[in-house]
Design an enzyme around this catalytic site. Sequence first.
Site, PDB file in Angstrom:
ATOM      1  N   ASP A 145       0.808  -1.214   0.000  1.00  0.00           N
ATOM      2  CA  ASP A 145       0.000   0.000   0.000  1.00  0.00           C
ATOM      3  C   ASP A 145       0.843   1.267   0.000  1.00  0.00           C
ATOM      4  O   ASP A 145       2.028   1.254   0.305  1.00  0.00           O
ATOM      5  CB  ASP A 145      -0.951   0.018   1.199  1.00  0.00           C
ATOM      6  CG  ASP A 145      -0.206  -0.067   2.535  1.00  0.00           C
ATOM      7  OD1 ASP A 145       0.756  -0.848   2.628  1.00  0.00           O
ATOM      8  OD2 ASP A 145      -0.589   0.639   3.487  1.00  0.00           O
TER       9      ASP A 145
ATOM     10  N   GLU B 152      -0.670  -1.758   5.280  1.00  0.00           N
ATOM     11  CA  GLU B 152       0.256  -1.704   6.408  1.00  0.00           C
ATOM     12  C   GLU B 152       0.184  -0.360   7.117  1.00  0.00           C
ATOM     13  O   GLU B 152       0.358  -0.287   8.331  1.00  0.00           O
ATOM     14  CB  GLU B 152       1.691  -1.956   5.924  1.00  0.00           C
ATOM     15  CG  GLU B 152       2.719  -2.108   7.041  1.00  0.00           C
ATOM     16  CD  GLU B 152       3.210  -0.795   7.622  1.00  0.00           C
ATOM     17  OE1 GLU B 152       3.489  -0.744   8.842  1.00  0.00           O
ATOM     18  OE2 GLU B 152       3.304   0.198   6.864  1.00  0.00           O
ATOM     19  N   GLU B 153      -0.076   0.706   6.363  1.00  0.00           N
ATOM     20  CA  GLU B 153      -0.058   2.061   6.907  1.00  0.00           C
ATOM     21  C   GLU B 153      -1.301   2.344   7.750  1.00  0.00           C
ATOM     22  O   GLU B 153      -2.359   2.664   7.228  1.00  0.00           O
ATOM     23  CB  GLU B 153       0.058   3.091   5.772  1.00  0.00           C
ATOM     24  CG  GLU B 153       1.318   2.964   4.932  1.00  0.00           C
ATOM     25  CD  GLU B 153       2.585   3.371   5.690  1.00  0.00           C
ATOM     26  OE1 GLU B 153       2.481   3.808   6.848  1.00  0.00           O
ATOM     27  OE2 GLU B 153       3.670   3.233   5.108  1.00  0.00           O
TER      28      GLU B 153
ATOM     29  N   HIS C 174       7.874   8.640   4.656  1.00  0.00           N
ATOM     30  CA  HIS C 174       6.655   9.454   4.756  1.00  0.00           C
ATOM     31  C   HIS C 174       6.906  10.916   4.375  1.00  0.00           C
ATOM     32  O   HIS C 174       6.071  11.772   4.648  1.00  0.00           O
ATOM     33  CB  HIS C 174       6.023   9.355   6.147  1.00  0.00           C
ATOM     34  CG  HIS C 174       5.513   7.982   6.474  1.00  0.00           C
ATOM     35  ND1 HIS C 174       4.482   7.763   7.363  1.00  0.00           N
ATOM     36  CD2 HIS C 174       5.869   6.762   6.028  1.00  0.00           C
ATOM     37  CE1 HIS C 174       4.243   6.465   7.450  1.00  0.00           C
ATOM     38  NE2 HIS C 174       5.087   5.835   6.639  1.00  0.00           N
TER      39      HIS C 174
END
Length: 384
Positions: free
Chosen positions: A76, A133-134, A356
């Site tokens: 993702d 996962e995020e 990020h």
Amino acid sequence: MNPPIDAETLREWRHAFHRHPETAFEEHHTSQRIIDILQQAGIEVVSGLGGGTGLVAMIDGQRGAGRHIGLRADIDALDVTEANEVAHASTQPGKMHACGHDGHTTMLLGAACSLAQNPDFAGRVYFIFQPAEENEGGGRVMVEEGLFERFPMEAVYGLHNWPGLPVGEAAVHDTAVMAAFDVFTLKLTGRGCHAAMPHLGTDTVLAACQLVTQLQGLISRETPAHETAVLTITQFHAGDAFNVIPESVELRGTLRCFDAQLHDYLIRRFHEAVDSAAQFHQLEVDFDYQRRYPATINTPEHADYCARALEATPGIQRIHRDMPPSMGSEDFAFMLQQCPGAYIWLGNGEDSASLHNPRYDFNDAVAPIGRDYWLSLINTLLAS
């Protein structure tokens, strides 16, 4: 024997994934592209897992029966607007692969397709492509759906690229790798009043400020010095006028640590601090505390297997066994809670933007190293 999937193919795959980022449980294009590549290589695939977009591929070794192991990649992206001006930049407004999951997916695909050309091992390898996962716990969803019952394996392994660590270097932790991750929203409500007459109301801002300061004592004075924990208030919402004490204040933030007993203790003390502040200031409390991810803890034996595999991996010049764990979090932790295994870091380059960050980009030079690490790990574990 055919050579492994080449670096140029890996680069093309990675750039294609990067152009089409998809966030939690919406990775339909990504999932289908993975399926297409695996099926073209003649690899069996089970799709529709993990809320719909996860999948597991499997390859049996030509040497017959042996151990079953799992290798996992997250697929993702993030809700981040890309700032890179590159040909493979995101084509989806407000979304980008700002954590390198496009690279993780590519490396595992490269290993699977390379292994399919020469499955010279005993046993079975499961290739786990996990969504969300995020923040949304796709790893937890796959476990709850019966990942390890449906695909029995003796161990499971994961990796993450690591900005700041040079390309060609890796880190392996014996135990703790990433911290547990909790989030909270706290609303304190009292009686709003004129700022010139605070005695006619309840000062929610004062109460919230005192609470923020008090909570830091949980870390500086109640957490043992040899343990690590972080409690951070990231949002403070209160009022909209110069002369009004607001009726309510809302705080949001995160708590992170490694030790399970300390984790439980800090949560209990957090609630006690909130209740005490509310009682003293005569406020009502709406407290939403959520445990998101547990700590990512390696099994020492399997960490050693990973280190041995890295030693035999082309392109790896240095293996760190003493790097501090990260206070970041990783939902691979849910898999490690159910199955022994280990999670390593691969250097993404000293000049890489941080994870990020809107200027982050996975380093294509790492993809062949990651592919070869997976193949080396399979050889280490299943060669005989």
